[in-house]
Design an enzyme around this catalytic site. Structure first.
Site, short mmCIF file in Angstrom:
data_model
loop_
_atom_site.label_atom_id
_atom_site.label_comp_id
_atom_site.label_asym_id
_atom_site.label_seq_id
_atom_site.Cartn_x
_atom_site.Cartn_y
_atom_site.Cartn_z
N ASP A 100 44.30 -27.25 48.08
CA ASP A 100 42.94 -27.74 48.16
C ASP A 100 42.54 -27.82 49.63
O ASP A 100 43.36 -27.63 50.52
CB ASP A 100 42.81 -29.10 47.47
CG ASP A 100 41.43 -29.33 46.89
OD1 ASP A 100 40.47 -28.71 47.39
OD2 ASP A 100 41.29 -30.12 45.94
N GLU A 112 33.08 -36.12 45.27
CA GLU A 112 34.25 -36.87 45.71
C GLU A 112 33.97 -37.67 46.97
O GLU A 112 33.07 -37.36 47.73
CB GLU A 112 35.41 -35.92 45.94
CG GLU A 112 35.10 -34.83 46.94
CD GLU A 112 35.92 -33.59 46.70
OE1 GLU A 112 37.09 -33.57 47.08
OE2 GLU A 112 35.37 -32.63 46.13
#
Length: 803
Positions: A321, A517
């Site tokens: 990620d 997020e």
């Protein structure tokens, strides 16, 4: 995938330990035992002997530089196509705020042009291996205006329809392909357990069984059925099962946090979607930012290699990620051989790719990355490229722009919206809206495409999405108004709730503002309507007007007072752009019946108060009414049962050296931190920059516009222990100020207070009405500073801006 990712310190890396040491280590060090995990296997059709022979031949011809390049992925905001002539990178991505040539609202043709430019250079340089291009198409091709935007996963979980999921996957793949792209970072297989997590809406449900069923359907929809020796069809793309593992199980629902759970719970709750996706042929898996019992997944060999690749037989590539490798202990974003040795195949290094290429090449040369591990990673990457039709002389051609926003796809999204709605209350059968009714439609979400689409739409946080971005869609209020009028009634969409003729019924659309997020994490589950909305509802109730509340949110929230005030209450989640799907259920047609009944059922329990986790729900998982049921709901609890005054913490970011909830501290791996004493025991934290790097405090987006009006300042109560000659950049709300000159003037070794007026950040471009990152410090190697308190104050005289 995260747009900005920094690092938690103090993790224990297992990547460099020998396998014998891993097997003997105690469970407290997060060493998975593969025997406890489900079996799976990538289907044989993921490759074939001819392909493997071709890969073997290519590997024998590739230089070390070319192999290392395949392991690195850069973001389009930080690399140009011509850079590939010097740096033979294997992959390119477009992150949440990245658009072709700086244009976030580029059309499909412009995306195809950019992808083609990168691919052309990659084919002409190095080993001639074309780049692999990935994008976050997480609820439709959501980076692209005029694409079909489906409900976020939480709404699809409410639909409980595996066939629908497969059809959505197929439609999404076609639109991604239509912009020349062949890889999406989806599906998300998180199983959220704490609704305070800001990515809850990216999970289909808290039920692992539903996740497993959807994992297979979405993977098959995106990729199609694999055929041995043949690439995917042009209108299919590679899927990514993410985020491996337990990103939905972190302590207190902290994003990028730590899942402090047993291996039994890890398997039973959080692993069930991965075997299903792998068995369906998923070509890629993405590692999670988060940790398991203190060990970052990007560096956990027992999970990435022993479980995922060996026990589950995953034959595709494992991608990281956004700079997540930098969170592994002993690593930085520009140096992390440990992640490759643990089983990562492809670094996602959006802005760190150049330094990472150099350090990874050095590690491969001196043996810190074994040749066998390097070749295995490259083989997996090439295997995926072959399966996508990128290799050889007859490459698969993508870029048919007419697939984007196709009417068939829009109709499918409308169906999905209708199936996602969950009816929680319908006293006196107020719904559906009857023919000929006079309807008032109000609330902050009534005519707000950003609220109904949510995060990951056009931009990362989704806050600037407009109806103009999706002229093939409808806001909810406009769609309901259209349906009411078609049934012979009248409708008025009013932001203020003012009307000339008393309505028969009012529909109030309200809920959470868009977030992704970091900014989505909350301290508790209490929802607070805007004061204007509270006044509108109170005024309507006082006049005896029935009220329908349509609640838009990325998670179930405590809404006790609203449920009591409403005659009908509908959980609408984040339905996307096709507002007509809402009207199809809420408004009766010409025959006196709505086009669709309510079929949605709760994918998560609905809280009876604002505490989390939910011990005793108001409505359990699987609950939902339809029009055949007419039970009257008794009055429900209106007490949040949490200290709501704690929300004042929105202006406090460090308190006695600690970062209070809802904020969390993320640090680059080049920074170390320790608790120190300034005026009391461990009342501060000392940060040491061992290399160039940054830390950031992240949390929910808070409105500080009032503090700006009151001439507020950011106060930093700190001590400069060792100054630095290099740059020091302070960010607040996305605006960046150069602090180098200011810090040079500060005395060393003594506690001081530095005040920076909020107007300085506003002038630099900070959006103070939605601050999700209130402090970020980027500095050069050598800086040592001790921070005691950081907060907003409005009681002191304002200072000047840093020069």
């Amino acid at each position: 995938m995260a747009l900005l990712a920094f690092v938690s310190a103090g993790c224990v890396s297992v990547a460099t330990l020998p396998q014998s040491a891993l097997s003997a280590a105690p469970a407290s060090q997060a060493i998975a035992d593969p025997i406890n995990w489900p079996n799976a296997a990538s289907p044989a059709a993921i490759t074939d002997q001819k392909t493997e022979d071709a890969i073997t031949l290519l590997l024998s011809k590739m230089t070390l530089e070319q192999k290392v390049g395949q392991l690195i992925q850069a973001d389009i905001s930080a690399i140009k196509p011509e850079d590939l002539s010097q740096y033979p990178l294997g992959s390119i991505l477009a992150g949440g705020n990245s658009g072709p040539y700086g244009d976030e609202r580029a059309d499909a043709a412009k995306w195809t042009q950019l992808v083609s430019a990168f691919r052309h250079v990659s084919r002409k340089s190095g080993a001639g291996v074309p780049i692999l291009f990935g994008v976050d198409a997480v609820h439709g091709h959501s980076n692209l205006p005029q694409a079909t935007i489906f409900p976020h996963n939480i709404g699809l979980g409410a639909a409980r329809d595996v066939d629908l999921i497969q059809r959505i996957g197929k439609a999404t793949a076609a639109e991604i392909s239509g912009s020349g792209i062949e890889w999406t970072f989806a599906p998300t297989l998180a199983v959220p357990q704490d609704l305070r997590w800001g990515r809850t809406y990216e999970g289909y449900s808290s039920d692992p069984a539903l996740i497993a069923a959807y994992a297979r359907s979405m993977t098959t929809g995106l990729q199609g059925n694999l055929i041995a020796g043949a690439p995917l069809e042009a209108q299919h793309v590679a899927a990514t099962a993410k985020h491996f593992l337990a990103d939905g199980g972190t302590m207190d629902g902290r994003d990028q946090g730590d899942a402090q759970i047993t291996e039994t719970e890890l398997v039973a709750k959080h692993a069930q979607g991965y075997p299903a996706s792998i068995n369906a042929g998923a070509l890629t898996v993405m590692a999670s930012f988060s940790s398991w019992n203190g060990v970052k997944h990007h560096g956990n060999a027992s999970l990435l290699t022993d479980v995922l690749k060996n026990r589950m037989g995953f034959a595709g590539l494992v991608v990281g990620d956004w700079n997540g490798h930098g969170q592994v202990a002993g690593c930085s974003v520009t140096d992390c051989a440990a992640a490759i040795n643990a089983g990562l195949d492809l670094f996602m290094a959006p802005d760190s790719w150049k330094g990472l290429f150099a350090s990874t090449l050095a590690a491969a040369r001196d043996g810190r990355i074994p040749q066998t591990r390097l070749d295995d990673a490259v083989r997996r990457i090439l295997r995926v490229k072959y399966k996508l039709g990128l290799m050889g002389d007859a490459q698969t051609v993508r870029g048919q722009a007419s697939l984007v926003g196709k009417q068939e796809h829009l109709d499918l999204a409308r169906e999905a919206v209708s199936k996602s709605l969950v009816l929680l209350k319908n006293d006196d059968g107020i719904l559906p809206i009857r023919n000929g009714s006079n309807v008032l439609i109000s609330g902050s979400g009534a005519d707000n495409m950003a609220m109904q689409a949510g995060g990951w739409t056009i931009s990362w946080q989704g806050t600037d999405t407009t109806a103009a971005d999706f002229s093939n869609g409808q806001t909810i209020g406009r769609a309901i108004s259209e349906a009411v009028k078609a049934g012979g009634g009248t409708a008025n969409v009013s932001a203020t709730g003012i009307f000339e003729k008393k309505p028969d019924v009012a529909i109030i659309v309200l809920g959470e503002k868009p977030y992704a997020e970091f900014e989505g994490d909350v301290p508790n589950l209490a929802f607070r309507p805007q004061p204007a909305e509270e006044q509108i509802i109170a005024r309507l109730k006082a006049q005896g007007i029935p009220v329908v509340i349509l609640f838009l949110s990325g998670r179930p929230m405590f809404t006790g007072k609203l449920i009591n005030q409403a005659n009908a209450f509908v959980a609408g989640w984040l339905p996307g752009t096709q507002g007509r799907g809402v009207a199809d259920v809420l408004v009766a047609g010409a025959n006196g019946k709505p086009m669709r009944d309510f079929t949605g059922r709760l994918p998560f329990s609905w809280p009876a108060d604002a505490r989390s986790p939910i011990d005793t729900p108001l409505f359990p998982l699987g609950y939902g009414l339809d029009y055949t049921q007419s039970n009257k709901l008794p009055s429900v609890n209106e007490d949040p049962r949490v200290d709501m005054s704690s929300l004042t913490i929105a202006t406090q970011y460090f308190v006695r050296g600690k970062v209070p909830a809802p904020w969390n501290l993320q640090m680059d791996g080049s920074i170390s931190a320790r608790a120190v004493d300034v005026s009391a025991q461990e009342d501060a934290r000392q940060f040491t920059w061992n290399a160039d790097g940054a830390f950031v405090v992240n949390g929910p987006a808070v409105d500080l516009s009032m503090q700006l009006k009151k001439d507020g300042s950011l106060l930093i109560d700190w001590r400069i222990d060792q100054p630095v000659t290099g740059p020091v950049m302070l960010s607040f709300g996305g605006a960046v100020l150069d602090m180098q000159t200011t810090m040079r003037a500060l005395p060393s070794g003594v506690p001081i207070q530095t005040r920076i007026p909020l107007r300085c950040f506003a002038a630099a471009g900070a959006k103070l009405d939605a601050v999700g990152s209130p402090i970020r410090i980027q500095a050069a190697k050598g800086l040592v500073t001790t921070i005691r308190n950081v907060h907003i104050e409005t009681t002191k005289e304002s200072a000047s801006c840093p020069s």
